[in-house]
Design a protein around this motif. Structure first.
Motif, PDB file in Angstrom:
ATOM      1  N   SER A  13       0.792  -1.242  -0.113  1.00 11.26           N
ATOM      2  CA  SER A  13       0.127   0.034   0.099  1.00 11.26           C
ATOM      3  C   SER A  13       0.866   1.284  -0.066  1.00 11.26           C
ATOM      4  O   SER A  13       0.585   2.262  -0.113  1.00 11.26           O
ATOM      5  CB  SER A  13      -0.788  -0.073   1.136  1.00 11.26           C
ATOM      6  N   GLY A  14       2.041   1.137   0.052  1.00 14.29           N
ATOM      7  CA  GLY A  14       3.035   2.245  -0.080  1.00 14.29           C
ATOM      8  C   GLY A  14       3.516   2.880  -1.253  1.00 14.29           C
ATOM      9  O   GLY A  14       2.950   2.081  -2.262  1.00 14.29           O
ATOM     10  N   VAL A  16       6.097   2.950  -3.068  1.00 10.94           N
ATOM     11  CA  VAL A  16       7.144   1.816  -3.761  1.00 10.94           C
ATOM     12  C   VAL A  16       6.158   0.678  -4.005  1.00 10.94           C
ATOM     13  O   VAL A  16       6.144  -0.132  -5.120  1.00 10.94           O
ATOM     14  CB  VAL A  16       8.284   1.548  -3.020  1.00 10.94           C
ATOM     15  N   SER A  38       0.463  -3.254   6.468  1.00  7.80           N
ATOM     16  CA  SER A  38       0.228  -3.448   7.989  1.00  7.80           C
ATOM     17  C   SER A  38      -1.254  -3.400   8.446  1.00  7.80           C
ATOM     18  O   SER A  38      -2.174  -3.698   7.645  1.00  7.80           O
ATOM     19  CB  SER A  38       0.689  -1.937   8.676  1.00  7.80           C
ATOM     20  N   ARG A  40      -3.248  -1.557   9.192  1.00  7.21           N
ATOM     21  CA  ARG A  40      -3.963  -0.319   8.736  1.00  7.21           C
ATOM     22  C   ARG A  40      -4.658  -0.546   7.592  1.00  7.21           C
ATOM     23  O   ARG A  40      -5.764  -0.384   7.330  1.00  7.21           O
ATOM     24  CB  ARG A  40      -2.928   0.910   8.767  1.00  7.21           C
ATOM     25  N   SER A  41      -4.034  -1.375   6.730  1.00 10.70           N
ATOM     26  CA  SER A  41      -4.458  -1.552   5.346  1.00 10.70           C
ATOM     27  C   SER A  41      -4.978  -2.993   5.365  1.00 10.70           C
ATOM     28  O   SER A  41      -5.718  -3.501   4.306  1.00 10.70           O
ATOM     29  CB  SER A  41      -3.624  -1.218   4.150  1.00 10.70           C
ATOM     30  N   LEU A  86       8.975  -2.662   2.688  1.00  4.53           N
ATOM     31  CA  LEU A  86       8.861  -2.353   4.058  1.00  4.53           C
ATOM     32  C   LEU A  86       9.314  -1.257   4.761  1.00  4.53           C
ATOM     33  O   LEU A  86      10.537  -0.647   4.148  1.00  4.53           O
ATOM     34  CB  LEU A  86       9.025  -3.549   5.029  1.00  4.53           C
ATOM     35  N   SER A 175       8.236  12.242  -2.845  1.00  7.32           N
ATOM     36  CA  SER A 175       7.560  10.843  -2.525  1.00  7.32           C
ATOM     37  C   SER A 175       8.763  10.221  -2.246  1.00  7.32           C
ATOM     38  O   SER A 175       8.560   8.795  -1.632  1.00  7.32           O
ATOM     39  CB  SER A 175       7.141  10.291  -3.954  1.00  7.32           C
ATOM     40  N   ASN A 327      12.494   8.051  -8.675  1.00  7.37           N
ATOM     41  CA  ASN A 327      12.992   7.578  -7.398  1.00  7.37           C
ATOM     42  C   ASN A 327      12.220   6.057  -6.985  1.00  7.37           C
ATOM     43  O   ASN A 327      12.625   5.152  -6.418  1.00  7.37           O
ATOM     44  CB  ASN A 327      12.854   8.634  -6.181  1.00  7.37           C
TER      45      ASN A 327
HETATM   46  N1  LIG Z   1       9.861   6.309  -1.550  1.00  4.94           N
HETATM   47  C1  LIG Z   1      10.888   6.116  -2.508  1.00  4.94           C
HETATM   48  O1  LIG Z   1      11.341   6.880  -3.439  1.00  4.94           O
HETATM   49  C2  LIG Z   1      11.714   4.999  -1.682  1.00  4.94           C
HETATM   50  C3  LIG Z   1      13.068   4.775  -2.870  1.00  4.94           C
HETATM   51  C4  LIG Z   1      14.124   3.892  -2.311  1.00  4.94           C
HETATM   52  C5  LIG Z   1      13.461   2.951  -1.163  1.00  4.94           C
HETATM   53  N2  LIG Z   1      12.733   3.329  -0.327  1.00  4.94           N
HETATM   54  C6  LIG Z   1      12.361   2.210   0.649  1.00  4.94           C
HETATM   55  O2  LIG Z   1      11.215   1.540   0.513  1.00  4.94           O
HETATM   56  C7  LIG Z   1      10.587   1.297   1.743  1.00  4.94           C
HETATM   57  C8  LIG Z   1       9.172   1.737   1.575  1.00  4.94           C
HETATM   58  O3  LIG Z   1       8.987   2.885   1.355  1.00  4.94           O
HETATM   59  P1  LIG Z   1       7.904   3.895   0.661  1.00  4.94           P
HETATM   60  O4  LIG Z   1       8.230   4.929   0.427  1.00  4.94           O
HETATM   61  O5  LIG Z   1       6.856   3.025   0.049  1.00  4.94           O
HETATM   62  O6  LIG Z   1       6.785   3.915   2.300  1.00  4.94           O
HETATM   63  P2  LIG Z   1       5.567   4.202   2.546  1.00  4.94           P
HETATM   64  O7  LIG Z   1       4.836   4.857   1.498  1.00  4.94           O
HETATM   65  O8  LIG Z   1       5.433   4.801   3.997  1.00  4.94           O
HETATM   66  O9  LIG Z   1       4.805   2.628   2.686  1.00  4.94           O
HETATM   67  C9  LIG Z   1       5.091   1.921   3.815  1.00  4.94           C
HETATM   68  C10 LIG Z   1       4.614   0.470   3.507  1.00  4.94           C
HETATM   69  O10 LIG Z   1       4.853  -0.527   4.745  1.00  4.94           O
HETATM   70  C11 LIG Z   1       3.596  -0.962   5.420  1.00  4.94           C
HETATM   71  N3  LIG Z   1       3.948  -1.151   7.025  1.00  4.94           N
HETATM   72  C12 LIG Z   1       4.251  -0.029   7.574  1.00  4.94           C
HETATM   73  N4  LIG Z   1       4.362  -0.639   8.858  1.00  4.94           N
HETATM   74  C13 LIG Z   1       4.073  -1.885   8.786  1.00  4.94           C
HETATM   75  C14 LIG Z   1       4.353  -3.123   9.611  1.00  4.94           C
HETATM   76  N5  LIG Z   1       4.300  -2.890  10.936  1.00  4.94           N
HETATM   77  N6  LIG Z   1       4.188  -4.231   9.050  1.00  4.94           N
HETATM   78  C15 LIG Z   1       3.866  -4.422   7.734  1.00  4.94           C
HETATM   79  N7  LIG Z   1       3.684  -3.478   6.947  1.00  4.94           N
HETATM   80  C16 LIG Z   1       4.075  -2.158   7.208  1.00  4.94           C
HETATM   81  C17 LIG Z   1       2.526   0.243   5.041  1.00  4.94           C
HETATM   82  O11 LIG Z   1       1.386  -0.551   5.146  1.00  4.94           O
HETATM   83  P3  LIG Z   1       0.016   0.406   5.559  1.00  4.94           P
HETATM   84  O12 LIG Z   1      -0.253   1.368   4.240  1.00  4.94           O
HETATM   85  O13 LIG Z   1      -0.920  -0.746   5.706  1.00  4.94           O
HETATM   86  O14 LIG Z   1       0.303   0.972   6.905  1.00  4.94           O
HETATM   87  C18 LIG Z   1       2.845   0.451   3.661  1.00  4.94           C
HETATM   88  O15 LIG Z   1       2.486  -0.431   2.819  1.00  4.94           O
HETATM   89  C19 LIG Z   1      11.304   1.893   2.749  1.00  4.94           C
HETATM   90  O16 LIG Z   1      12.118   1.168   3.315  1.00  4.94           O
HETATM   91  C20 LIG Z   1      11.830   2.887   2.048  1.00  4.94           C
HETATM   92  O17 LIG Z   1      13.080   3.433   2.774  1.00  4.94           O
HETATM   93  C21 LIG Z   1      11.644   4.247  -0.637  1.00  4.94           C
END
Ligand SMILES: NC(=O)c1ccc[n+]([C@@H]2O[C@H](COP(=O)([O-])OP(=O)(O)OC[C@H]3O[C@@H](n4cnc5c(N)ncnc54)[C@H](OP(=O)(O)O)[C@@H]3O)[C@@H](O)[C@H]2O)c1
Length: 349
Positions: A13-14, A16, A38, A40-41, A86, A175, A327
């Motif tokens: 749901s995030g 990425v 998590s 939440r979703s 995650l 993002s 990104n």
């Molecule tokens: N954004 C970028 O450009 C980018 C680039 C490279 C790497 N990353 C890395 O990729 C990862 C995800 O980033 P994102 O930007 O997609 O973050 P995000 O939008 O905050 O999404 C986080 C995801 O993790 C889930 N989550 C949160 N807490 C959890 C738990 N306790 N158990 C299971 N699932 C859980 C969330 O689910 P819910 O929605 O259900 O809470 C959501 O699906 C991170 O490690 C980040 O550092 C991000």
């Protein structure tokens, strides 16, 4: 299509995770994923928690329900490949637990990136590091930090000249902080000149990516990398202003040709998510721009997978340029999917 590999996306749901869903909606090697998030979703349909409405996710996947991601439940799924998006705080332990149980994990999270038994792979840059995880059993293959991936794409064509040191200033999209990310009142009309732990990631990850495999682990390259990381009010696309000092002088023509002619294993193998031209050199002074260039990459399913390099200037052994990458696609989900395509094509899964 039934012989496609079974997949799951953790953190679906995030921002990425939704890009993973887009890339896996109709993939020739990988079946549409099971989705985990998590509490939440948990139990909701993906369509109910969507935050990137323009992501081209299939109707079938949009109607899929998200399950709560606990390691035991994911293990029981018996997946061929697990893609992890995650958050940092839970990714480290869960991914290690899954790999120890025999799962093949391709992650975007940072905690395991610098482990000796985890290759940190940008497909066009250091696909040879995937040899560390060959030989069956569970493993983790890590993606770099999103800015490190863009920087590595921009530097790779220069490696033939020898790279002594790198100075980079990033202008990173909102993002990059996930959803909902930076509060709007902090971000609008503003530039934030610091992103926690980001500069250290660039300093350590780039030498590992440009390192060599020795006795089954990676020996980092002796390349000095210094970074200043900033957050800017751009939705998607990290722009980076780079100064690289080479081991010896190179002509402007030779450097331009190195960028233009650069191809790597994903292109040789014609992998589904590989852009035909991985680094696009633009001669226009006003490019690259996130609004115009963030989705660079052909064919259609490789949109957002190409890096765009511009503002190229060469003086003696100093090369200056600007590089832009998407990104959440090249810097995250797309990079992981391309890594998995290489491993699959080479018989590792
Ligand atoms: N954004 C970028 O450009 C980018 C680039 C490279 C790497 N990353 C890395 O990729 C990862 C995800 O980033 P994102 O930007 O997609 O973050 P995000 O939008 O905050 O999404 C986080 C995801 O993790 C889930 N989550 C949160 N807490 C959890 C738990 N306790 N158990 C299971 N699932 C859980 C969330 O689910 P819910 O929605 O259900 O809470 C959501 O699906 C991170 O490690 C980040 O550092 C991000």
């Amino acid at each position: 299509m039934s012989d496609r590999l079974r997949t799951a996306v953790l953190g679906a749901s995030g921002v990425v995770g939704q890009r993973f869903c887009e890339l896996l909606s109709a993939h020739p090697f990988f079946a549409p994923p099971d989705l985990y998030g998590s509490e939440r979703s948990g139990g909701k349909r993906l369509s109910e928690v969507l935050t990137i409405p323009e992501a081209r996710i299939s109707g079938e996947l949009l109607e899929s329900r998200i399950a709560h991601a606990d390691a035991a439940a994911v293990r029981k799924g018996g997946y061929d490949i697990i893609f992890s998006a995650l958050p940092t705080k839970i990714a480290g332990d869960m991914e290690l637990e899954l790999a120890a149980a025999g799962c093949r994990v391709f992650t975007n999270a940072s905690p395991n990136r610098m482990r000796r038994d985890v290759p940190l792979v940008v497909p066009e840059v250091n696909h040879d590091h995937l040899s560390i995880v060959k030989g069956g059993g569970g493993f983790i293959v890590a993606n770099g930090n999103c800015s490190a991936i863009g920087l590595a794409m921009g530097l790779k064509p220069l490696q033939q000249f020898g790279i002594r040191s790198v100075e980079v200033t990033t202008l990173q999209a909102l993002s990059g902080a996930g959803y909902p990310g930076v509060p709007s009142l902090d971000a609008l009309s503003n530039v934030i000149p610091y992103i926690a732990e980001e500069e250290e990631k660039l300093r350590h990850e780039i030498p590992k990516m440009f390192g060599t495999v020795e006795s089954g682990t990676v020996k980092s390259a002796s390349m000095e990398v210094n970074a200043t990381c900033t957050r800017v009010p751009v939705r998607e696309g990290h722009t980076e202003s780079v100064t690289a000092v080479l081991d010896s002088s190179a002509s402007a023509d030779a450097v331009a040709a190195a960028f233009t002619n650069f191809r790597s294993l994903p292109q040789e193998l014609s992998l589904p998510t590989a852009p035909t031209v991985p680094v696009i050199l633009t001669q226009e002074n006003g490019r690259p721009q996130p609004l115009l260039d963030v989705n660079a990459g052909e064919p259609e399913r490789a949109r957002g997978m190409a890096a765009t390099v511009g503002r190229l200037r060469v003086a003696g052994n100093t090369v200056r340029f600007v590089v832009l990458t998407h990104n959440t696609i090249r810097g995250a989900a797309g990079g992981s999917v391309l890594n998995a395509e290489i491993v699959h094509r080479q018989g590792g899964v």
